[in-house]
Design a protein around this motif. Sequence first.
Motif, PDB file in Angstrom:
ATOM      1  N   SER A   1       2.486   1.718  -3.435  1.00 17.20           N
ATOM      2  CA  SER A   1       1.537   2.115  -4.481  1.00 17.20           C
ATOM      3  C   SER A   1       0.889   3.470  -4.212  1.00 17.20           C
ATOM      4  O   SER A   1       0.075   3.925  -5.014  1.00 17.20           O
ATOM      5  CB  SER A   1       0.440   1.056  -4.614  1.00 17.20           C
ATOM      6  OG  SER A   1      -0.344   0.985  -3.430  1.00 17.20           O
ATOM      7  N   GLY A   2       1.209   4.075  -3.079  1.00 20.64           N
ATOM      8  CA  GLY A   2       0.574   5.335  -2.741  1.00 20.64           C
ATOM      9  C   GLY A   2      -0.885   5.186  -2.364  1.00 20.64           C
ATOM     10  O   GLY A   2      -1.717   6.047  -2.686  1.00 20.64           O
ATOM     11  N   GLY A   3      -1.191   4.076  -1.666  1.00 22.94           N
ATOM     12  CA  GLY A   3      -2.566   3.858  -1.197  1.00 22.94           C
ATOM     13  C   GLY A   3      -3.490   3.266  -2.233  1.00 22.94           C
ATOM     14  O   GLY A   3      -4.694   3.514  -2.196  1.00 22.94           O
ATOM     15  N   ARG A   4      -2.941   2.419  -3.123  1.00 19.21           N
ATOM     16  CA  ARG A   4      -3.773   1.823  -4.186  1.00 19.21           C
ATOM     17  C   ARG A   4      -3.925   0.312  -4.025  1.00 19.21           C
ATOM     18  O   ARG A   4      -4.376  -0.365  -4.954  1.00 19.21           O
ATOM     19  CB  ARG A   4      -3.167   2.114  -5.560  1.00 19.21           C
ATOM     20  CG  ARG A   4      -3.196   3.578  -5.962  1.00 19.21           C
ATOM     21  CD  ARG A   4      -2.654   3.784  -7.379  1.00 19.21           C
ATOM     22  NE  ARG A   4      -1.205   3.623  -7.438  1.00 19.21           N
ATOM     23  CZ  ARG A   4      -0.566   2.773  -8.236  1.00 19.21           C
ATOM     24  NH1 ARG A   4      -1.246   1.951  -9.019  1.00 19.21           N
ATOM     25  NH2 ARG A   4       0.760   2.715  -8.243  1.00 19.21           N
TER      26      ARG A   4
ATOM     27  N   ASP B   1       0.834  -1.201   0.000  1.00 17.52           N
ATOM     28  CA  ASP B   1       0.000   0.000   0.000  1.00 17.52           C
ATOM     29  C   ASP B   1       0.871   1.254   0.000  1.00 17.52           C
ATOM     30  O   ASP B   1       0.586   2.236  -0.700  1.00 17.52           O
ATOM     31  CB  ASP B   1      -0.924  -0.002   1.215  1.00 17.52           C
ATOM     32  CG  ASP B   1      -2.126   0.902   1.027  1.00 17.52           C
ATOM     33  OD1 ASP B   1      -2.781   0.824  -0.033  1.00 17.52           O
ATOM     34  OD2 ASP B   1      -2.421   1.703   1.931  1.00 17.52           O
ATOM     35  N   GLU B   2       1.958   1.223   0.771  1.00 15.23           N
ATOM     36  CA  GLU B   2       2.888   2.356   0.785  1.00 15.23           C
ATOM     37  C   GLU B   2       3.568   2.516  -0.569  1.00 15.23           C
ATOM     38  O   GLU B   2       3.692   3.625  -1.104  1.00 15.23           O
ATOM     39  CB  GLU B   2       3.931   2.147   1.884  1.00 15.23           C
ATOM     40  CG  GLU B   2       4.927   3.282   2.013  1.00 15.23           C
ATOM     41  CD  GLU B   2       6.023   2.987   3.034  1.00 15.23           C
ATOM     42  OE1 GLU B   2       6.954   3.819   3.142  1.00 15.23           O
ATOM     43  OE2 GLU B   2       5.955   1.936   3.710  1.00 15.23           O
TER      44      GLU B   2
ATOM     45  N   ALA C   1       0.344   4.599   4.235  1.00 20.21           N
ATOM     46  CA  ALA C   1      -0.141   5.419   3.134  1.00 20.21           C
ATOM     47  C   ALA C   1      -1.521   6.006   3.424  1.00 20.21           C
ATOM     48  O   ALA C   1      -1.876   7.058   2.910  1.00 20.21           O
ATOM     49  CB  ALA C   1      -0.186   4.599   1.847  1.00 20.21           C
ATOM     50  N   ARG C   2      -2.286   5.319   4.269  1.00 21.02           N
ATOM     51  CA  ARG C   2      -3.635   5.778   4.616  1.00 21.02           C
ATOM     52  C   ARG C   2      -4.075   5.072   5.888  1.00 21.02           C
ATOM     53  O   ARG C   2      -3.363   4.242   6.433  1.00 21.02           O
ATOM     54  CB  ARG C   2      -4.614   5.510   3.472  1.00 21.02           C
ATOM     55  CG  ARG C   2      -4.584   4.075   2.983  1.00 21.02           C
ATOM     56  CD  ARG C   2      -5.501   3.814   1.825  1.00 21.02           C
ATOM     57  NE  ARG C   2      -5.163   2.560   1.167  1.00 21.02           N
ATOM     58  CZ  ARG C   2      -5.981   1.920   0.334  1.00 21.02           C
ATOM     59  NH1 ARG C   2      -7.180   2.404   0.075  1.00 21.02           N
ATOM     60  NH2 ARG C   2      -5.595   0.790  -0.238  1.00 21.02           N
TER      61      ARG C   2
END
Length: 342
Positions: free
Chosen positions: A85-88, A82-83, A157-158
């Motif tokens: 991918s920037g939260g993807r 997740d980190e 990331a989120r």
Amino acid sequence: MSALDRISVAAIGVSVADLESETKLAEQAGIECVWAPELFRSSVTQAAFLAARTERVDIATGIAWAFTRSPFILAVTALDVDEMSGGRFRLGLGAGVKRLNETWHNADYGKPAPHLREAIEATRLIMQGAGKGEPIRYEGSYYDLDIKGWIRPHPAARESVPIYTAAVQAGMARMAGDVADGLVGHPIQSLRWIEEVVIDGFETGLRRSGRERTDFDYLPTVCCAIDDDQARANDLARRTIAFYATVRTYMPLFEMHGFGDNAAAAGDAFRKGDLAGVPAAISDEMVETYCAAGPLDKVRERVEATAERADGLFLTPPTYFIGAEELSEYQRRIIEAFGPGA
């Protein structure tokens, strides 16, 4: 937003270069999420690779076998990707098949729905506590975890990584409604099975866990063979149905519509080594019931009917007993026909 605007596809490609190019094609077409399967490759390594090669499309494990990894490894893996991918990232977890869990992985299978429920709960708990530096305690029938003296120094990331699961039978669908953020459907399910078994199951789980329908993301899968040659489309879809017909676990899907004898015949042929007899047991009526096969207008009609029952859609080409080039071609047809930005 309509389910038709939220299309998922599988990560397909023989080589790593193929994986990258086909995922980028999906991203350009406005596909929402690409799910990396797990059998011949690791879903996790594919997801990390594709996350690094894309910018907008969501990337998911589809579906990682939960019982072959500890909840701790699942949690830090999900946070890592997740980190990256920037939260993807979406963590897709499933039980897999009992025999393969036990004989290929030496992993405890137990009762799959309660086991998977605990895996999801424990994994989520570890992700939620990763940056707090507080003890993390989970006690269940399958997992007894006591994590102390650990804090993850890397920024998340989120707030949370969504956890999806796969379900065929009602029990697993109910469990998904209890604890998962979403559910990915099986590629061989009729509209009736979706309504009476899967949706009824996860809605029961949502009610008993006190959650709203809006808290849950349902992505039924449609096996799509887009081809102006109806006979060829039927033949390709028939092969995928035949594969699942040889597995006794899926017999209820066929018995619901009176196809139990066909499925039994396919299984018998497979166990006798009569490979030609396996797809021969699958009728055109079965193809109509379980798949979207034929010219695009016909496929679109079935996809739209499924969309009425869904939040998003997972569209896949026939995947068994088909050559790599054919598989990529039918995948491309799906992306070009249903990608919102295509």
